[in-house]
Enzyme design. Structure first.
Site, PDB file in Angstrom:
ATOM      1  CG  HIS A 170     -17.954 -13.493  -2.040  1.00 52.25           C
ATOM      2  ND1 HIS A 170     -17.311 -14.441  -2.567  1.00 52.25           N
ATOM      3  CD2 HIS A 170     -17.468 -12.141  -2.470  1.00 52.25           C
ATOM      4  CE1 HIS A 170     -16.628 -14.184  -3.321  1.00 52.25           C
ATOM      5  NE2 HIS A 170     -16.401 -12.426  -3.404  1.00 52.25           N
TER       6      HIS A 170
ATOM      7  CB  CYS B 111     -14.680 -16.555  -2.104  1.00 51.77           C
ATOM      8  SG  CYS B 111     -16.047 -17.401  -1.066  1.00 51.77           S
TER       9      CYS B 111
END
Length: 422
Positions: free
Chosen positions: A379, A73
């Site tokens: 994230h 990510c």
């Protein structure tokens, strides 16, 4: 390689060269600097002319997602912000980068080719999900820390990627020997900054430099004899400390500051004079020994694309923590007040060479890399403003959704991308 601000040059393998050792240069043994290969910025209309094979009337271009290959990510969020850097995407999708592939440096053009393939797929008609497997393996062969599937810092990845793309597209060939940049008595700051800039361009001449590279003025003053030393170092991004006065939790490793913090606060903190003592003392050429000194950084030259990074992560022998302070930042940013007197902003270079004229300083936000969660289980996502329909989108790996402009920002904001306002 490309120099990030105040931390030294990042080499392809991650070693950092101290700023003192960067202040060197020499005569050109390869190709002379020729300046921009494309205009620094392109309007949407100009982009449409350069990309006749893309139906720019369709508002769906450039909003494809990227598959998460396993803790990638950080890479996906960074790629989406670079993909929405309009002049960079025009440069790659039109194939202009193929004219500048350097087969003697870096990955000999392979990284630039792999990046060009990914961006072309992201901007193809009928958006879909792009799987950047080839690009990731190419990145791993350029920078071994990114070869596996561990989570990484998006800003560190951005610096490695820009460095690798620059090496692959550097129009300087052959060996350029280092030569120490010495002070010239009576030389004006404008002449000195120009000399330092020209030496940097003799070694580093690529479209990446044209877009992302600015220049900092550093003034170091001896606290014993008041002797001063000046330098004009290049930067590719500015890493900004968030003013503290924070409360932290030893359990979660998260910290926050009470009270509002603005981007202006962070920029003011970056430009504050600092005192260097003990192990940080600098060598004074007049005293002939290391002395306590003061150091003041100022922005001299601004790039067409300005990247600002918030220092949210801190490390010590006993604690690793993330600062979750909400830093507010404007969609329209005037950097004029941060350019030091005599500086040139986004310099307007005369066609015949010589002294640049001061240029514009007004920027528009177009991209944000976000980091949610803790240092161990975070994230990354990205907010990007599409240059075709001017709509903001959230990119969360393969998921893409339109969002209102008011949702852009917050305590997760980590890297900001600004472009020169049209």
């Amino acid at each position: 390689g490309l120099p990030p601000a105040s931390v030294g040059v990042v080499s392809p393998r991650g070693a950092r060269t101290p700023p003192e050792q960067q202040r060197v240069g020499g005569g050109l043994e390869g190709r002379p600097s020729s300046g921009s290969s494309l205009p620094p910025l392109q309007s949407t209309a100009a982009s449409a002319k350069l990309l006749p094979h893309l139906p720019f009337a369709q508002p769906t271009l450039g909003i494809a997602g990227l598959s998460n290959l396993g803790n990638t990510c950080f890479m996906n969020a960074t790629l989406q912000c670079l993909s929405n850097t309009e002049p960079l995407t025009v440069y790659f999708v039109t194939g202009r980068h193929k004219q500048h592939l350097n087969r003697t440096r870096g990955l000999k053009g392979k990284l630039a080719e792999a990046y060009g393939e990914v961006v072309s797929k992201l901007w193809a008609p009928n958006p879909s999900v792009v799987t950047p497997s080839k690009f990731k393996s190419t990145v791993g062969s350029w920078a071994s820390p990114f070869a596996g599937y561990r989570q990484h810092d998006a800003q560190e990845f951005l610096r490695f990627l820009l460095d690798g793309l620059h090496e692959d597209l550097n129009m300087v060939t052959g060996s350029v020997p280092y030569k120490e940049l010495k002070d010239i008595p009576g030389e004006s700051e404008m002449a000195m900054s120009r000399r330092w800039w020209d030496v940097h361009k003799q070694r580093n001449d690529s479209f990446l430099i044209d877009l992302f590279c600015g220049q900092l003025r550093s003034v170091v003053t001896c606290m014993r004899c008041s002797n001063t030393s000046k330098a004009f170092d290049p930067f590719m991004d500015l890493s900004l400390m968030i003013p503290t006065g924070s409360s932290s939790s030893a359990t979660t490793g998260l910290a926050s500051r009470t009270g509002p913090v603005t981007l202006a606060d962070c920029l003011d903190r970056f430009l504050q004079e600092e005192t260097l003592i003990n192990t940080e003392r600098c060598y004074c050429s007049k005293c002939k020994e290391h002395q306590d000194t003061t150091k003041k950084l100022d922005i001299w030259r601004l790039p067409p694309v300005l990247v600002l990074h918030f220092k949210r992560f801190s490390f010590s022998s006993t604690l690793r923590r993330k600062l979750t302070t909400d830093v507010t930042f404007p969609k329209e940013l005037d950097m004029g007040r941060y350019v030091c007197p005599g500086g040139v902003g986004v310099a307007i270079e005369p066609s015949s060479g010589g002294t640049p004229r001061p240029g514009p300083t007004l920027y528009t936000l177009f991209g944000v890399v976000n980091h949610m969660g803790s240092m161990e289980g975070g994230h990354y996502t990205a907010y990007c403003r599409n240059c075709v329909d001017q709509q903001w989108y959230e990119f969360d790996d393969s998921r893409v959704s339109a969002v209102p402009e008011s949702s852009v920002g917050g305590s997760a904001s980590y890297i900001l991308f600004y472009k020169l306002a049209s």
